[in-house]
Design an enzyme around this catalytic site. Structure first.
Site, PDB file in Angstrom:
ATOM      1  N   ILE A   1       0.873  -1.183   0.000  1.00 29.41           N
ATOM      2  CA  ILE A   1       0.000   0.000   0.000  1.00 29.41           C
ATOM      3  C   ILE A   1       0.905   1.227   0.000  1.00 29.41           C
ATOM      4  CG2 ILE A   1      -1.795   1.273   1.242  1.00 29.41           C
ATOM      5  CD1 ILE A   1      -2.412  -1.396   2.721  1.00 29.41           C
ATOM      6  N   HIS A   2       0.766   2.059  -1.024  1.00 31.68           N
ATOM      7  CA  HIS A   2       1.606   3.255  -1.035  1.00 31.68           C
ATOM      8  C   HIS A   2       0.977   4.455  -1.722  1.00 31.68           C
ATOM      9  CE1 HIS A   2       2.376   2.154  -5.220  1.00 31.68           C
ATOM     10  NE2 HIS A   2       2.926   3.333  -5.380  1.00 31.68           N
ATOM     11  N   ARG A   3      -0.067   4.262  -2.505  1.00 30.22           N
ATOM     12  CA  ARG A   3      -0.609   5.383  -3.269  1.00 30.22           C
ATOM     13  C   ARG A   3      -1.299   6.401  -2.367  1.00 30.22           C
ATOM     14  NH1 ARG A   3      -0.253   4.927  -8.733  1.00 30.22           N
ATOM     15  NH2 ARG A   3       0.263   2.839  -9.492  1.00 30.22           N
TER      16      ARG A   3
ATOM     17  N   ARG B   1       6.107   6.180   2.836  1.00 26.93           N
ATOM     18  CA  ARG B   1       4.937   7.041   3.003  1.00 26.93           C
ATOM     19  C   ARG B   1       3.904   6.397   3.926  1.00 26.93           C
ATOM     20  NH1 ARG B   1       2.663   7.237  -2.144  1.00 26.93           N
ATOM     21  NH2 ARG B   1       3.920   9.029  -2.727  1.00 26.93           N
TER      22      ARG B   1
ATOM     23  N   ASP C   1      -1.853  -1.803  -4.446  1.00 31.24           N
ATOM     24  CA  ASP C   1      -2.248  -0.648  -5.251  1.00 31.24           C
ATOM     25  C   ASP C   1      -1.125  -0.273  -6.218  1.00 31.24           C
ATOM     26  OD1 ASP C   1      -0.400   0.520  -3.555  1.00 31.24           O
ATOM     27  OD2 ASP C   1      -1.838   1.814  -2.525  1.00 31.24           O
TER      28      ASP C   1
END
Length: 358
Positions: free
Chosen positions: A204-206, A237, A279
């Site tokens: 998960i990074h977006r 992030r 994602d």
């Protein structure tokens, strides 16, 4: 012939390694590598150059993390200076990051031809920074190397037909070359005590998934409720957001969070996983190449072929849909060759030769 290659983020290192190997073998091409420093953490940068045996960058801009405008602007200033000094015959960019756009824009302003590897991808969501970057880069490029027929068609719909080549996907080359090495040398599965087909890998990074505590918390709750162990190599992030939201490991007993993993460990883990939840555009494709079912935590995907083939399901960010998709996950009976024959790098070098010497 001098080619200036611009990379800056983990996915670009993975794409660049096979083409750089071809350039090393080539008597005509001199490759100058510029690392913008968009990904600057050692676990997301240095380790990939070492493992994938990418030649050491001739320039490292150390741009770091900033707002889109400031980051792209700093890259433009430095890349223009380097291009004026080196006078390359061609500037080569990969994918859809700010490094990609900055490289293409700096070169185009100096009237240097641009080659875009992974051209023609479209999510049709212009709110995505990646979509903005890839569209602008394609319209600035002289040579456009498309991974699929769909990518060629997307460019045609935008009236881009000159210099367009369907080459297959460079990631197919990388996976084919490094998977046997990864399975032989990676011990991550044993270290983490993960049984084959008894765990998921999630990334998960977006921005849309990490923009606030509520959204991220719902995603993590959904992953925690799947009923299998979920391994999450954490993006900087996301790690920062988890700390900001004061989330603790005790709240999510099924989630196993690790630091970012090197390429060999990630290949081995995805290959042996029950499924992938992500994602990331690149991981969707790698999951397909490794014959691991994928669930995409977005509302759209650039890799529609994987959905049509039955190996990828796009569910968005709804926790109920995520849990249902994970519990119903099955390995499709059919797996077709969507992304080429693993000879993309050789094909690209041949096209570059033909374009400049014929």
């Amino acid at each position: 012939m001098k080619i200036l290659t611009i990379v800056g983020a983990r996915p670009q290192f993975i794409k660049a390694c096979m083409l750089s190997k071809e350039f090393v073998r080539d008597d005509v091409v001199e490759e100058i590598i510029v690392h913008t420093g968009q990904h600057y953490d050692s676990s997301m940068s240095d380790i990939f150059f070492e493992q994938l045996q990418i030649p050491k960058p001739h320039y490292h801009l150390a741009v770091g993390s900033h707002s889109h405008g400031k980051q792209t602007g700093k890259m433009l200033i430095e890349l223009e200076r380097i291009m004026i000094k080196e006078q390359p015959d061609l500037v080569l960019v990969y994918g859809d990051t700010n490094s990609t756009l900055a490289g293409a824009l700096a070169a185009a302003k100096l009237l240097i031809p641009v080659a875009h590897v992974e051209a023609g991808l479209r999510s049709f969501n212009k709110r995505m920074p990646e979509e903005q970057n890839r569209i602008l880069t394609d319209h600035l490029s002289t040579l456009l190397f498309c991974p699929t027929d769909a990518a060629v068609e997307h460019l045609k719909q935008e009236s881009i037909t000159e210099g367009v080549h369907q080459t297959g996907d460079i990631i197919c080359d990388t996976v084919n070359f490094f998977l046997p090495i990864a399975l032989e040398h990676s011990s991550i599965q044993k270290t983490l005590e993960l049984e084959k087909d008894r765990y998921f890998v999630a990334t998960i990074h977006r921005a849309e998934n990490t923009k606030n505590c509520q959204q991220l918390m719902e995603l993590l709750n959904a992953l925690n409720s799947i009923g299998e162990k979920v391994l999450i190599p954490i993006h900087p992030r996301t790690k920062k957001m988890i700390a900001t939201c004061k989330m603790t490991e005790e709240e999510y007993p099924q989630l196993h969070v690790t630091e970012p993993l090197n390429y060999f460990d990630m290949l081995a883990l995805v290959y042996n996983a029950k499924g992938v939840l992500t994602d990331s555009g690149g991981l969707q494709k790698e999951a397909y190449l490794l014959k691991t079912p994928c669930i995409t935590l977005r509302d759209e995907t650039e890799w529609t072929e994987t959905v049509t083939a039955g190996w990828n399901r796009v569910v968005g960010r709804d926790s109920t849909k995520i849990m249902e998709a994970a519990k119903k996950l099955q390995v499709p009976k059919k797996h077709i060759q969507l992304f080429g024959d693993g000879q993309t790098a050789k094909r690209i070098v041949e096209i570059i030769h033909n374009s400049f010497y014929n």
